[in-house]
Design a protein around this motif. Sequence first.
Motif, PDB file in Angstrom:
ATOM      1  N   UNK A 152      -3.720  -3.572  -9.565  1.00  0.00           N
ATOM      2  CA  UNK A 152      -3.381  -2.529  -8.932  1.00  0.00           C
ATOM      3  C   UNK A 152      -4.319  -1.484  -9.074  1.00  0.00           C
ATOM      4  N   UNK A 153      -4.774  -0.765  -8.100  1.00  0.00           N
ATOM      5  CA  UNK A 153      -5.779   0.237  -8.187  1.00  0.00           C
ATOM      6  C   UNK A 153      -4.999   1.574  -8.315  1.00  0.00           C
ATOM      7  N   UNK A 154      -3.630   1.704  -8.504  1.00  0.00           N
ATOM      8  CA  UNK A 154      -2.839   2.686  -8.528  1.00  0.00           C
ATOM      9  C   UNK A 154      -2.642   3.114  -7.304  1.00  0.00           C
ATOM     10  N   UNK A 155      -2.885   2.424  -6.118  1.00  0.00           N
ATOM     11  CA  UNK A 155      -2.381   2.882  -4.800  1.00  0.00           C
ATOM     12  C   UNK A 155      -2.069   1.598  -4.226  1.00  0.00           C
ATOM     13  N   UNK A 156      -2.736   0.353  -4.211  1.00  0.00           N
ATOM     14  CA  UNK A 156      -2.339  -0.866  -3.562  1.00  0.00           C
ATOM     15  C   UNK A 156      -2.169  -1.779  -4.685  1.00  0.00           C
ATOM     16  N   UNK A 157      -0.867  -2.432  -4.239  1.00  0.00           N
ATOM     17  CA  UNK A 157      -0.210  -3.419  -5.527  1.00  0.00           C
ATOM     18  C   UNK A 157      -0.535  -4.567  -4.931  1.00  0.00           C
ATOM     19  N   UNK A 158      -1.112  -5.469  -5.713  1.00  0.00           N
ATOM     20  CA  UNK A 158      -1.220  -6.940  -5.238  1.00  0.00           C
ATOM     21  C   UNK A 158      -0.662  -7.858  -6.179  1.00  0.00           C
ATOM     22  N   UNK A 159       0.487  -8.580  -5.639  1.00  0.00           N
ATOM     23  CA  UNK A 159       0.996  -9.808  -6.713  1.00  0.00           C
ATOM     24  C   UNK A 159       0.466 -11.112  -5.902  1.00  0.00           C
ATOM     25  N   UNK A 160      -0.199 -12.065  -6.645  1.00  0.00           N
ATOM     26  CA  UNK A 160      -0.753 -13.105  -5.933  1.00  0.00           C
ATOM     27  C   UNK A 160      -0.799 -14.476  -7.152  1.00  0.00           C
ATOM     28  N   UNK A 161      -1.027 -15.383  -6.371  1.00  0.00           N
ATOM     29  CA  UNK A 161      -0.999 -16.674  -6.920  1.00  0.00           C
ATOM     30  C   UNK A 161      -1.997 -17.479  -6.342  1.00  0.00           C
ATOM     31  N   UNK A 162      -2.661 -18.206  -7.096  1.00  0.00           N
ATOM     32  CA  UNK A 162      -3.551 -19.325  -6.543  1.00  0.00           C
ATOM     33  C   UNK A 162      -3.548 -20.488  -7.316  1.00  0.00           C
ATOM     34  N   UNK A 163      -3.998 -21.583  -6.584  1.00  0.00           N
ATOM     35  CA  UNK A 163      -4.491 -22.848  -7.363  1.00  0.00           C
ATOM     36  C   UNK A 163      -6.007 -22.757  -7.345  1.00  0.00           C
ATOM     37  N   UNK A 164      -6.437 -23.728  -8.416  1.00  0.00           N
ATOM     38  CA  UNK A 164      -7.776 -23.829  -8.357  1.00  0.00           C
ATOM     39  C   UNK A 164      -8.115 -25.313  -8.945  1.00  0.00           C
ATOM     40  N   UNK A 165      -9.229 -25.770  -8.438  1.00  0.00           N
ATOM     41  CA  UNK A 165      -9.812 -27.176  -8.947  1.00  0.00           C
ATOM     42  C   UNK A 165     -11.326 -27.075  -9.048  1.00  0.00           C
ATOM     43  N   UNK A 166     -11.511 -27.785 -10.089  1.00  0.00           N
ATOM     44  CA  UNK A 166     -13.144 -28.136 -10.198  1.00  0.00           C
ATOM     45  C   UNK A 166     -13.164 -29.580  -9.855  1.00  0.00           C
ATOM     46  N   UNK A 211       0.753  -1.196  -0.019  1.00  0.00           N
ATOM     47  CA  UNK A 211      -0.048   0.004  -0.093  1.00  0.00           C
ATOM     48  C   UNK A 211       0.878   1.327  -0.118  1.00  0.00           C
ATOM     49  N   UNK A 212       0.906   1.816  -1.223  1.00  0.00           N
ATOM     50  CA  UNK A 212       1.768   3.022  -1.233  1.00  0.00           C
ATOM     51  C   UNK A 212       1.231   4.376  -0.228  1.00  0.00           C
ATOM     52  N   UNK A 213       0.226   4.260   0.174  1.00  0.00           N
ATOM     53  CA  UNK A 213      -0.317   5.286   1.063  1.00  0.00           C
ATOM     54  C   UNK A 213       0.175   5.131   2.396  1.00  0.00           C
ATOM     55  N   UNK A 214       0.476   4.145   2.889  1.00  0.00           N
ATOM     56  CA  UNK A 214       1.086   3.946   4.331  1.00  0.00           C
ATOM     57  C   UNK A 214       2.702   3.197   4.324  1.00  0.00           C
ATOM     58  N   UNK A 215       2.757   2.893   3.067  1.00  0.00           N
ATOM     59  CA  UNK A 215       4.088   2.053   2.924  1.00  0.00           C
ATOM     60  C   UNK A 215       4.244   0.707   3.467  1.00  0.00           C
ATOM     61  N   UNK A 216       3.144   0.189   3.703  1.00  0.00           N
ATOM     62  CA  UNK A 216       2.888  -0.841   4.470  1.00  0.00           C
ATOM     63  C   UNK A 216       2.745  -2.208   3.572  1.00  0.00           C
ATOM     64  N   UNK A 217       3.607  -3.283   3.755  1.00  0.00           N
ATOM     65  CA  UNK A 217       3.494  -4.587   3.066  1.00  0.00           C
ATOM     66  C   UNK A 217       2.840  -5.537   3.701  1.00  0.00           C
ATOM     67  N   UNK A 218       1.788  -6.309   3.067  1.00  0.00           N
ATOM     68  CA  UNK A 218       1.379  -7.612   3.897  1.00  0.00           C
ATOM     69  C   UNK A 218       1.315  -8.653   3.122  1.00  0.00           C
ATOM     70  N   UNK A 219       1.461 -10.014   3.701  1.00  0.00           N
ATOM     71  CA  UNK A 219       1.473 -11.063   2.960  1.00  0.00           C
ATOM     72  C   UNK A 219       0.549 -11.957   3.807  1.00  0.00           C
ATOM     73  N   UNK A 220      -0.409 -12.423   3.003  1.00  0.00           N
ATOM     74  CA  UNK A 220      -1.169 -13.379   3.511  1.00  0.00           C
ATOM     75  C   UNK A 220      -1.865 -14.263   2.541  1.00  0.00           C
ATOM     76  N   UNK A 221      -2.897 -14.963   2.747  1.00  0.00           N
ATOM     77  CA  UNK A 221      -3.495 -16.047   2.210  1.00  0.00           C
ATOM     78  C   UNK A 221      -5.067 -15.940   1.915  1.00  0.00           C
ATOM     79  N   UNK A 222      -5.430 -16.493   1.007  1.00  0.00           N
ATOM     80  CA  UNK A 222      -6.903 -16.597   0.750  1.00  0.00           C
ATOM     81  C   UNK A 222      -7.482 -17.646   0.052  1.00  0.00           C
ATOM     82  N   UNK A 223      -8.779 -18.163   0.377  1.00  0.00           N
ATOM     83  CA  UNK A 223      -9.198 -19.521  -0.393  1.00  0.00           C
ATOM     84  C   UNK A 223     -10.719 -19.390  -0.276  1.00  0.00           C
ATOM     85  N   UNK A 224     -11.413 -20.052  -1.259  1.00  0.00           N
ATOM     86  CA  UNK A 224     -12.880 -19.927  -1.341  1.00  0.00           C
ATOM     87  C   UNK A 224     -13.109 -21.480  -1.637  1.00  0.00           C
TER      88      UNK A 224
END
Lengths: 80, 291
Positions: free
Chosen positions: B242-256, B185-198
């Motif tokens: 990126x929405x020009x403020x926050x930059x997301x680099x991400x990877x995910x696997x999926x399955x049907x 996040x360029x607004x507060x110069x923070x970097x977060x690393x986390x995951x997501x799943x659905x």
Amino acid sequence: MSKIAIHDHSNGPEAVTSVRDLTSSEQTAHNAFTARLSGDNDPRKKLADDLAKKETDRAAGIEKLKGLGLTADEATAVSG
Amino acid sequence: MATIDLGKIKQVWRGTYNNSTAYAVDDLVEYTDSGITSSYICTTASTGNAPSSSGTAHGSWAYVAKGAASFTSPLTTRGDIFYRDASGDARFPKGTTGQVLTATANDFAWATPSGDCAKIASGNAGGDGVTMVTVDNIFTSDYEIYKIYTSWREDAWLKVQLLNASGTTLSANSYEFSGSYAKRNTANSSTDYTGYSQFGQDYFPMHYWNGSDTIPGYAELTIMRPTDSATKPVGYVTAFASDDTTYYSHTHGWAYKVATGLRGLKFLAESDDFHNSGVGEFRYAVYGFKG
């Protein structure tokens, strides 16, 4: 009515493209699909909320650590 | 006093042959036989004998200058190739973009390049203000690994549904995906690393976060053996948004979660956000690799 573009690549890299309106059932399904993923239902909202809570908790923890006598740098380092 | 007939002392041009004219030796005429115009010289006085027939001179005539058939091109359309088939000159129509010319037993044919890597498909939204883009008939058993690239200039995230071997959209709640991301996040110069799943979804994402009107969301999807109906379709996505403020680099696997063969993909926007150019510009490219 929303539209769908269909690129048929049966004959190779250059597609035969057709564009048509969604059928009423397709439109209904898509509206439901969009509703499930938008606004408060957006699956990314929980990620954002969790991150915001984590940051709030972290800031509160730093303040408590400072109250115990740690410097601001020490409290920040301890809070991770 | 004796008279000596010397005959003609020079050849005489008699113009176009006339069937009722009496021709004498050394008369020259023009005559069209079977569409070919030639010039002839009379070798024996003759009346009513055409100088030639079906390309063969009459006994009273001889060719002076034999004509040739006029050329009629068989080509009709831009890109046509001129060649000879089993019977003569012929037209070979141009192939489609990306095809190459290959030799066959007797002639040749257009073919999709079939090396270890080939471009299978590419294109854009296909229209302006489109909500869904289907890319159909891209998967075959010719290739084992497929790479699908997308770029979308829109402040939205890109979802995908699969098309089975019959072309039917797989919209059951059988998709699962999980991944991780680095968020800057360029607004507060923070970097977060986390995951997501659905789980139990009716889609999987290409880029899970919004791109923008000026920074396209980019994604690369890898699918192995998509036509294999005995296994559950799986894939892997790497993406940037990126929405020009926050930059997301991400990877995910999926399955049907149901074994099925695939033949294509459907990309979905939330509304009429796909365009051929400008804001909302959507582009895709598909490549196949042999195993």
